[in-house]
Design a protein around this motif. Structure first.
Motif, PDB file in Angstrom:
ATOM      1  N   ILE A 133       0.851  -1.187   0.000  1.00 30.01           N
ATOM      2  CA  ILE A 133       0.000   0.000   0.000  1.00 30.01           C
ATOM      3  C   ILE A 133       0.890   1.241   0.000  1.00 30.01           C
ATOM      4  N   ASN A 134       0.777   2.048  -1.081  1.00 28.82           N
ATOM      5  CA  ASN A 134       1.563   3.281  -1.152  1.00 28.82           C
ATOM      6  C   ASN A 134       1.117   4.243  -0.053  1.00 28.82           C
ATOM      7  N   ASP A 135       2.048   5.089   0.366  1.00 26.99           N
ATOM      8  CA  ASP A 135       1.727   6.184   1.289  1.00 26.99           C
ATOM      9  C   ASP A 135       1.278   5.718   2.677  1.00 26.99           C
ATOM     10  N   ILE A 136       1.527   4.454   3.020  1.00 23.91           N
ATOM     11  CA  ILE A 136       1.092   3.964   4.327  1.00 23.91           C
ATOM     12  C   ILE A 136       1.750   4.784   5.435  1.00 23.91           C
ATOM     13  N   ASP A 137       2.991   5.239   5.162  1.00 22.22           N
ATOM     14  CA  ASP A 137       3.712   5.969   6.209  1.00 22.22           C
ATOM     15  C   ASP A 137       3.238   7.400   6.376  1.00 22.22           C
ATOM     16  N   MET A 138       2.389   7.861   5.439  1.00 26.09           N
ATOM     17  CA  MET A 138       1.840   9.217   5.584  1.00 26.09           C
ATOM     18  C   MET A 138       0.795   9.258   6.693  1.00 26.09           C
ATOM     19  N   LEU A 139       0.210   8.104   6.981  1.00 22.91           N
ATOM     20  CA  LEU A 139      -0.900   8.082   7.935  1.00 22.91           C
ATOM     21  C   LEU A 139      -0.414   8.289   9.361  1.00 22.91           C
ATOM     22  N   SER A 140      -1.179   9.079  10.100  1.00 20.02           N
ATOM     23  CA  SER A 140      -0.962   9.270  11.523  1.00 20.02           C
ATOM     24  C   SER A 140      -2.046   8.494  12.257  1.00 20.02           C
TER      25      SER A 140
END
Lengths: 125, 383
Positions: free
Chosen positions: B172-179
């Motif tokens: 899943i792209n951008d998973i690390d963007m989530l807080s």
């Protein structure tokens, strides 16, 4: 010469002379899951056949353990207090609960032998 | 030992066959057959989740869309004390459906999703045991204002633990963007070319960093199997889910909270926004405002017990001199701490951390102490 018998409540009992060692079966420990605490009877207590004898607590729930035979508690497995997981690891060996001095050896006839118990467990499924 | 009762006709989640392949011990829970544990056992699954990543099937929980042409959040605020109107797109709020008496019909997660086909949308996740009650309650109370659409064709998985984000990153792209407490719509590409859309929320109910993943039922098994191919992931059952949430000091509906308990008594004041506390506009505001001003008569507290014997739901709580002041609502053995812990309602005067109390277990008094919640520190990831 020892005799091993089983109850419908999934206890085992090994009789040598007039002393019976009691624990719960491999099937019982699988059903319970991780055991975290055991409450054992006090030495000297008189137990009646099918009477409440001990409590075993798994992570999920508490279950009663019943006396397979009548008699007086002469010894308990104090190792279970600090290491209740012995019941999961070796239920029919190091995980024994208590020893009874039998008062009515004829009660043995009420219990199942290992063949009978195996068939009984298979019926449960 | 007591007999084990055979189970009645139960509903199955989309992952039922996978649980069986994994050796899950299936038990009835809220009308569903779900794994209470896998062969490794509850303690191992619990500790693995705290150290790595545990995969839970929570498909039994109720998922639904709440839609309206405008002001869907304002409409939903008529039923819950949480601040929903101020939720930005992709943000999640934990709140409760309250009764007119200030009791709790259910607790739930509310996500503001992107508008779709000209409709504003909230995504709801409610408890399995309450979903029928909740959906009727919401649809009836907001009839003609919003539309409630239960989601029947999606599974819900929870991947929880400190390694969950690293496990999901390749898929899943951008998973690390989530807080923590935010969500995104994503595409999932698994092994064997399996693809699908997934609603990913950085949330959970274990106290760890983690994610809840709403995926189409048709690809749920393939999705779960992709995650399980990673050595950092092990399946975890309901038993570990319960012990993890208890250590995290989180309420279980039907045990710690119900229609007789208020959010204030349950220690859920943090979930009621300042604007809502001042202005109300939700069922039960009179009681909740009164309890906020004058303190509730009882309070849910954490208790640590001396010794090893766990206290269970329903055990009486007393003062050391034998006066009954409350009752245990959840209790068990903490695998992380190696000691028994419990949640209990006690008279407010005894709710201070450090208070010595007694819990009656099988007619014997066990010494216990009120402690601050959570029992095990939360490790949520806030960006």
């Amino acid at each position: 010469m020892s005799i091993v018998k089983y109850t419908k409540e999934h206890e085992w009992v090994r009789v040598e002379g007039d002393i019976a060692t009691v624990g719960i079966t491999q099937y019982a420990q699988e059903q319970l899951g991780d055991v975290v605490f055991v409450e054992l009877p006090v030495v000297g207590k008189g137990l009646n056949q099918n009477g409440e004898a001990a409590v075993v607590e798994s992570v999920k729930a508490a279950s009663d353990v019943y006396a397979p035979l009548s008699g007086e508690v002469v010894e308990v497995n104090s190792a279970l207090e600090s290491e209740p997981a012995l019941i999961n690891q070796d239920p029919e060996g190091k995980g024994w609960f208590f020893k009874l001095k039998l008062s009515a050896a004829a009660e043995l006839d009420d219990l199942m032998d290992s063949e009978g118990y195996k068939a009984f467990v298979e019926e449960q499924h | 030992m007591a007999q084990i009762e055979p189970s009645a006709q139960l509903l199955q989640t989309p992952l039922f066959a996978l649980h069986q392949r994994l050796g899950g011990r299936m038990v009835p829970f809220a009308g569903y057959a779900l794994p209470v544990q896998y062969p490794t056992g509850i303690i191992a699954e619990h500790l693995w989740t705290r150290a790595h990543a545990g995969l839970f099937d929570v498909s039994h929980m109720g998922q639904a869309w709440l839609t309206a042409p405008f002001e869907v959040a304002e409409a939903f605020e008529r039923l819950v004390p949480g601040d929903i109107a101020s939720l930005d797109e992709g943000h999640i709020r934990y709140t409760q459906l309250t009764t007119d008496d200030g009791g709790i019909i259910d607790d739930l997660m509310v996500t503001r999703a992107a508008a779709h086909n000209g409709l504003e949308r909230l995504f709801l996740v409610v408890n399995a045991s309450r979903k029928a009650v909740d959906f009727v309650h919401i649809a009836t109370a907001l009839d003609g204002i919003v539309r409630l659409t239960p989601i029947e064709d999606r599974a819900l998985l929870a991947l929880q633990g400190p390694e969950a984000a690293a496990v999901l990153a390749p898929y899943i792209n951008d998973i690390d963007m989530l807080s923590f407490m935010t969500a995104l719509d994503a595409r999932f590409t698994g092994h064997d070319g399996i693809e699908g859309d997934v609603l990913v929320s950085r949330s959970g109910y274990t106290g760890e960093d983690g994610f809840e993943l709403s995926v189409p039922a048709a690809i749920a098994t393939a999705f779960a199997e992709s995650l399980l191919r990673d050595a950092r992931v092990k399946p975890a059952g309901l038993g570990a889910r319960d012990s993890l949430r208890l250590e995290a000091g989180l309420c279980l509906y039907g045990q710690d909270i119900d229609e007789t308990t208020s959010p204030v008594e349950a220690g859920l004041v943090w979930s009621i926004g300042k604007r809502r506390r001042e202005r109300g506009g939700f069922p039960g505001f009179a009681r909740i405002a009164r309890e906020l001003a004058n303190k509730p008569s009882r309070r849910l507290v954490g208790l640590k017990l001396d010794g090893r014997a766990p206290a269970r739901h329903g055990a009486a709580v007393e003062t050391p001199d034998g006066t009954r002041i409350g009752e245990v609502t959840s209790g068990g053995f903490s695998p992380s701490l190696g000691l028994p812990i419990a949640l209990a309602y006690v008279a407010f005067a005894y709710a201070q951390p450090g208070t010595a109390l007694t819990i009656i277990v099988r007619d014997k008094p066990l010494a216990a102490e009120v402690v601050r919640l959570p029992f095990v520190p939360h490790r949520y990831v806030r960006r």
